[in-house]
Design a protein around this motif. Structure first.
Motif, short mmCIF file in Angstrom:
data_model
loop_
_atom_site.label_atom_id
_atom_site.label_comp_id
_atom_site.label_asym_id
_atom_site.label_seq_id
_atom_site.Cartn_x
_atom_site.Cartn_y
_atom_site.Cartn_z
N ARG A 135 -57.18 -19.67 7.73
CA ARG A 135 -57.27 -18.21 7.86
C ARG A 135 -58.43 -17.80 8.76
O ARG A 135 -58.34 -16.81 9.50
CB ARG A 135 -57.45 -17.59 6.46
N HIS A 140 -54.43 -14.25 12.74
CA HIS A 140 -53.24 -13.48 13.11
C HIS A 140 -52.20 -14.39 13.75
O HIS A 140 -51.95 -14.33 14.97
CB HIS A 140 -53.62 -12.35 14.07
N ASN A 216 -45.29 -7.17 9.84
CA ASN A 216 -46.14 -7.15 11.03
C ASN A 216 -45.57 -7.98 12.17
O ASN A 216 -46.24 -8.22 13.17
CB ASN A 216 -47.54 -7.65 10.69
N VAL A 218 -44.54 -11.18 12.10
CA VAL A 218 -44.67 -12.63 11.96
C VAL A 218 -43.33 -13.24 11.55
O VAL A 218 -42.64 -12.73 10.67
CB VAL A 218 -45.76 -12.99 10.92
N CYS A 242 -50.15 -19.35 17.41
CA CYS A 242 -50.37 -18.11 18.13
C CYS A 242 -50.48 -18.47 19.61
O CYS A 242 -50.35 -19.65 19.97
CB CYS A 242 -51.61 -17.36 17.63
#
Length: 332
Positions: A135, A140, A216, A218, A242
């Motif tokens: 995390r 993100h 969001n 994802v 990402c």
């Protein structure tokens, strides 16, 4: 509150594991032990210097000396035990899954909303050091994969019973779905899935592949089952992606490899710290009079994500998740 007096309900492997963790935490006092096989309760009571052991849940739930109950029993008993304890304003730590049906989850959530007691659902994977590091390194992610594949469960294993445990996907899948939701940082909009019952005689889902889209944006995939535990990946395996970076956690979520374009790999080694750290959080929250992070909402979502994935696989059509959860939580 300066000390939390604890009753352990269910003195098998999980009850003993939590007792061992709690025995090392300042402010936690192991007080009462309960199991339908009373001698098992007495074994832990003697080992951890408890006040008494019993085969009566009611005795512990009604005891004014007991502040908090750890529900470490078979899944189908979670709802009645949690509701009874919360109705008596006891704090509750309940092992996963919080419950196996949406209605049972809602019954617990309703009792918790009316109680002075706090409830925490035991999702130990959130508390692994490697997960915390992931995390930090990738707050993100855009794409997530989660795999939990076990060796084949014996036909007579209690968690394989459709009433007591629900089978592999229902019994263990909530670990995976909760971790996906936690890492995505949002609620899931919908799920599509394939799989179901391939060979277990309980006729419950034993292997499943699902795809979730979160609010969001994802995207996440989830593989759950008991075909065979892969040696290379281990039972628990997660990947995050990402732009220009990826992160892999394997070895039962204890080894983390972080890769960024143009930079050397970063490799971190940890231990399975989940049980210890979730128990520390629960006791700390009670002593500080704060709500735990994994409460009834987290327990409900983790179970509903599994149930909607099974429904999607059975019907061959995408299923909503967040809309169902939020509508259910509004029920009077």
């Amino acid at each position: 509150m300066k000390e939390v007096k604890i009753g352990i309900i269910g003195c098998g492997l999980l009850g003993k594991t939590h007792a061992e963790c709690l025995s090392k935490i300042a402010g936690a006092k192991l007080y009462a032990f309960c199991d339908i096989f009373e001698e098992k309760a007495w074994e832990l009571c003697r080992q951890f210097d408890g006040a008494y052991a019993t085969d009566s849940f009611q005795r512990v739930a009604e005891d004014p000396q007991v502040d908090a109950l750890y529900i470490c029993t078979r899944h189908n008993t979670h709802t009645p035990y949690c509701v009874e304890a919360l109705n008596r304003d006891k704090h509750v730590f309940v092992e996963k899954p919080m419950a196996m049906t949406l209605d049972d989850c809602l019954a617990i959530a309703d009792a918790a909303s009316k109680s002075r007691g706090k409830l925490m659902t035991g999702f130990k994977l959130r508390y692994f050091d490697a997960v915390k590091k992931a995390r930090e390194l990738m707050p993100h992610p855009m794409v997530i994969t989660m795999q939990m594949m076990d060796d084949r469960w014996p036909n007579d294993f209690w968690a394989n019973d459709p009433v007591e445990g629900g089978g592999n996907v229902i019994s263990q899948g909530c670990h995976s779905t909760d971790l996906l939701r936690y890492m995505a940082g949002a609620d899931p909009e919908w799920v599509s899935a394939a799989g179901g019952n391939y060979y277990q005689p309980n006729r419950e889902a034993d292997n499943l592949c699902a795809v979730f889209r979160f609010q969001n944006g994802v995207a996440a995939s989830w593989v759950q089952g008991d075909c065979r535990r892969p040696t290379l990946l281990s039972k628990f395996f997660m990947q995050l992606y990402c732009e220009d970076a990826c992160l892999i956690i394997n070895d039962r979520l204890t080894t983390l490899t972080y890769q960024q374009a143009g930079k050397p790999d970063e490799i971190y080694h940890y231990t399975e710290s989940g049980f210890d750290q979730e128990d520390v959080e629960f006791i700390s929250c009670l002593l500080r009079d704060e709500p735990p992070r994994t409460g009834t909402r987290e327990g409900l979502y983790a179970t509903l994500m599994v149930l909607q994935a099974i429904r999607a696989a059975d019907g061959g059509a995408m299923q909503p998740v967040a809309a169902v959860a939020e509508e259910a939580l509004k029920r009077p």
